[in-house]
Design a protein around this motif. Structure first.
Motif, PDB file in Angstrom:
ATOM      1  N   GLU A  26     -15.099   1.178   0.885  1.00  0.00           N
ATOM      2  CA  GLU A  26     -13.877   1.219   1.449  1.00  0.00           C
ATOM      3  C   GLU A  26     -12.943   0.276   0.893  1.00  0.00           C
ATOM      4  OE1 GLU A  26     -12.033   0.197   5.820  1.00  0.00           O
ATOM      5  OE2 GLU A  26     -13.713   1.843   5.916  1.00  0.00           O
ATOM      6  N   ASP A  27     -13.447  -1.038   0.566  1.00  0.00           N
ATOM      7  CA  ASP A  27     -12.283  -1.924  -0.022  1.00  0.00           C
ATOM      8  C   ASP A  27     -11.922  -1.598  -1.434  1.00  0.00           C
ATOM      9  OD1 ASP A  27     -15.323  -3.006  -0.499  1.00  0.00           O
ATOM     10  OD2 ASP A  27     -14.109  -4.034  -2.097  1.00  0.00           O
ATOM     11  N   PHE A  28     -12.959  -0.952  -2.274  1.00  0.00           N
ATOM     12  CA  PHE A  28     -12.576  -0.385  -3.509  1.00  0.00           C
ATOM     13  C   PHE A  28     -11.866   0.950  -3.498  1.00  0.00           C
ATOM     14  CE2 PHE A  28     -13.956   2.190  -7.217  1.00  0.00           C
ATOM     15  CZ  PHE A  28     -13.332   1.301  -8.202  1.00  0.00           C
ATOM     16  N   LEU A  29     -11.943   1.584  -2.710  1.00  0.00           N
ATOM     17  CA  LEU A  29     -11.142   2.832  -2.292  1.00  0.00           C
ATOM     18  C   LEU A  29      -9.573   2.524  -1.979  1.00  0.00           C
ATOM     19  CD1 LEU A  29     -10.131   5.863  -1.852  1.00  0.00           C
ATOM     20  CD2 LEU A  29     -11.112   5.857   0.332  1.00  0.00           C
ATOM     21  N   PHE A  30      -9.453   1.343  -1.107  1.00  0.00           N
ATOM     22  CA  PHE A  30      -8.305   0.800  -1.050  1.00  0.00           C
ATOM     23  C   PHE A  30      -7.612   0.213  -2.309  1.00  0.00           C
ATOM     24  CE2 PHE A  30      -5.492  -2.872  -0.205  1.00  0.00           C
ATOM     25  CZ  PHE A  30      -4.754  -2.468   0.739  1.00  0.00           C
ATOM     26  N   ARG A  31      -8.455  -0.446  -3.152  1.00  0.00           N
ATOM     27  CA  ARG A  31      -7.728  -0.941  -4.238  1.00  0.00           C
ATOM     28  C   ARG A  31      -7.345   0.232  -5.292  1.00  0.00           C
ATOM     29  NH1 ARG A  31     -10.795  -3.208  -8.976  1.00  0.00           N
ATOM     30  NH2 ARG A  31     -12.534  -3.407  -7.619  1.00  0.00           N
ATOM     31  N   VAL A  32      -8.102   1.186  -5.413  1.00  0.00           N
ATOM     32  CA  VAL A  32      -7.706   2.397  -6.156  1.00  0.00           C
ATOM     33  C   VAL A  32      -6.267   2.946  -5.789  1.00  0.00           C
ATOM     34  CG1 VAL A  32      -8.372   4.790  -6.777  1.00  0.00           C
ATOM     35  CG2 VAL A  32     -10.263   2.947  -6.823  1.00  0.00           C
ATOM     36  N   LEU A  33      -6.195   3.195  -4.422  1.00  0.00           N
ATOM     37  CA  LEU A  33      -5.101   3.830  -3.973  1.00  0.00           C
ATOM     38  C   LEU A  33      -3.729   3.063  -4.115  1.00  0.00           C
ATOM     39  CD1 LEU A  33      -6.377   5.642  -0.728  1.00  0.00           C
ATOM     40  CD2 LEU A  33      -5.745   6.627  -2.909  1.00  0.00           C
ATOM     41  N   HIS A  34      -4.066   1.721  -3.816  1.00  0.00           N
ATOM     42  CA  HIS A  34      -3.065   0.816  -4.029  1.00  0.00           C
ATOM     43  C   HIS A  34      -2.704   0.893  -5.623  1.00  0.00           C
ATOM     44  CE1 HIS A  34      -0.839  -3.082  -3.859  1.00  0.00           C
ATOM     45  NE2 HIS A  34      -1.061  -2.914  -2.570  1.00  0.00           N
ATOM     46  N   ARG A  35      -3.422   0.674  -6.250  1.00  0.00           N
ATOM     47  CA  ARG A  35      -2.945   0.956  -7.981  1.00  0.00           C
ATOM     48  C   ARG A  35      -2.252   2.242  -8.152  1.00  0.00           C
ATOM     49  NH1 ARG A  35      -1.402  -1.503 -12.218  1.00  0.00           N
ATOM     50  NH2 ARG A  35      -2.589  -0.805 -14.270  1.00  0.00           N
ATOM     51  N   VAL A  36      -2.886   3.295  -7.534  1.00  0.00           N
ATOM     52  CA  VAL A  36      -2.199   4.680  -7.652  1.00  0.00           C
ATOM     53  C   VAL A  36      -0.678   4.594  -7.156  1.00  0.00           C
ATOM     54  CG1 VAL A  36      -2.133   7.025  -6.887  1.00  0.00           C
ATOM     55  CG2 VAL A  36      -4.344   5.843  -7.400  1.00  0.00           C
ATOM     56  N   LEU A  37      -0.527   4.172  -6.089  1.00  0.00           N
ATOM     57  CA  LEU A  37       0.883   3.949  -5.390  1.00  0.00           C
ATOM     58  C   LEU A  37       1.616   3.157  -6.176  1.00  0.00           C
ATOM     59  CD1 LEU A  37      -0.592   3.722  -1.805  1.00  0.00           C
ATOM     60  CD2 LEU A  37       0.873   5.688  -2.564  1.00  0.00           C
ATOM     61  N   GLU A  38       1.360   2.106  -6.712  1.00  0.00           N
ATOM     62  CA  GLU A  38       2.014   1.262  -7.523  1.00  0.00           C
ATOM     63  C   GLU A  38       2.462   1.634  -8.664  1.00  0.00           C
ATOM     64  OE1 GLU A  38       1.019  -3.590  -8.781  1.00  0.00           O
ATOM     65  OE2 GLU A  38      -0.421  -2.177  -9.291  1.00  0.00           O
ATOM     66  N   CYS A  39       1.676   2.419  -9.457  1.00  0.00           N
ATOM     67  CA  CYS A  39       1.912   3.149 -10.706  1.00  0.00           C
ATOM     68  C   CYS A  39       2.540   4.454 -10.638  1.00  0.00           C
ATOM     69  CB  CYS A  39       0.620   3.273 -11.450  1.00  0.00           C
ATOM     70  SG  CYS A  39       0.042   1.541 -11.737  1.00  0.00           S
ATOM     71  N   LEU A  40       2.774   5.196  -9.279  1.00  0.00           N
ATOM     72  CA  LEU A  40       2.951   6.504  -9.333  1.00  0.00           C
ATOM     73  C   LEU A  40       4.743   6.732  -9.804  1.00  0.00           C
ATOM     74  CD1 LEU A  40       2.338   9.457  -8.441  1.00  0.00           C
ATOM     75  CD2 LEU A  40       2.871   8.972  -6.105  1.00  0.00           C
ATOM     76  N   PRO A  41       5.392   5.677  -8.993  1.00  0.00           N
ATOM     77  CA  PRO A  41       6.675   6.037  -9.654  1.00  0.00           C
ATOM     78  C   PRO A  41       7.119   6.233 -10.884  1.00  0.00           C
ATOM     79  CG  PRO A  41       6.590   4.229  -7.786  1.00  0.00           C
ATOM     80  CD  PRO A  41       5.240   4.712  -8.504  1.00  0.00           C
ATOM     81  N   THR A  42       6.381   5.655 -11.902  1.00  0.00           N
ATOM     82  CA  THR A  42       6.496   5.647 -13.359  1.00  0.00           C
ATOM     83  C   THR A  42       5.397   6.616 -13.996  1.00  0.00           C
ATOM     84  OG1 THR A  42       5.300   3.437 -13.921  1.00  0.00           O
ATOM     85  CG2 THR A  42       7.752   3.389 -13.413  1.00  0.00           C
ATOM     86  N   SER A  43       4.737   7.137 -13.245  1.00  0.00           N
ATOM     87  CA  SER A  43       3.406   7.696 -14.073  1.00  0.00           C
ATOM     88  C   SER A  43       4.088   9.012 -14.850  1.00  0.00           C
ATOM     89  CB  SER A  43       2.488   8.121 -12.927  1.00  0.00           C
ATOM     90  OG  SER A  43       1.339   8.733 -13.552  1.00  0.00           O
TER      91      SER A  43
END
Length: 200
Positions: free
Chosen positions: A19-36
């Motif tokens: 669960e903690d790794f999934l959180f980290r993955v999604l946090h990174r996705v959301l962080e980068c999504l606006p400029t992806s």
């Protein structure tokens, strides 16, 4: 004679994600999504918009940590969502991904990136083999996150990790089984809505 590929739905990856790794993955996705520049980034943005976040009328107005927690349920239930999120995550980790691709070529392991629209991994392999290769990569490269490498190995080969021979209910203890839970990213209010990461 090589066995025929056995496709596996993208959502199956949840069986092997802590669960903690999934959180980290999604946090990174959301962080980068606006400029992806990932082809599916616009579709992923649209898919995120209706996800409810407690205390906020609009998803995009919530703190990123709460967004990531809210998006977990969609990641666990929608193969299309998983594929789009992982494509954005791949682009966000393109430097490490390039190194993993070189590693795969060196060890003569066929490469095939996942495609979000496919909704599934092309084939499967044992989780133990994934972790063995991740450890080998980290030993060869030095500074690298084993969890990230293991997930990249699956995404860059389009093979789902399968916990062969592991007791029922233990597969989700990996990637990776011996890692300590990651702390919430700096700046997030972990007191809001009770973090699913802390205290595990």
């Amino acid at each position: 004679m090589p066995s025929e590929p056995q496709s596996v739905p993208f959502v199956s990856i949840n069986d092997c994600l802590r669960e903690d790794f999934l959180f980290r993955v999604l946090h990174r996705v959301l962080e980068c999504l606006p400029t992806s520049s990932a082809p599916c980034s616009a579709a992923l943005t649209r898919a995120l918009a209706p996800i409810p976040v407690g205390g906020f009328r609009q998803f995009n107005r919530a703190p990123r940590g709460l967004q990531a927690r809210a998006a977990m349920s969609q990641f666990r239930s929608s193969g299309v969502f998983v594929g789009r999120a992982l494509e954005v995550w791949l682009e966000a980790n393109r430097t490490l991904a390039a190194a993993v691709e070189e590693f795969l070529a060196k060890h003569e392991i066929p490469r095939e990136r996942i495609r979000a629209e496919a909704g599934q991994f092309r084939d499967r392999w044992s989780l133990d083999e994934v972790l063995r290769l991740a450890d080998l990569f980290c030993a060869e490269q030095g500074a690298a996150d084993r969890d990230d490498v293991a997930l990249l190995l699956c995404c860059l080969t389009s093979r789902a990790p399968v916990a062969v021979g592991r007791p029922a209910g233990t597969a989700a203890e990996v990637l990776s089984p011996d890692a300590a839970p990651a702390p919430a990213p700096a700046g997030e209010d972990a007191s809001q809505e009770g973090s699913p990461i802390r205290g595990r």
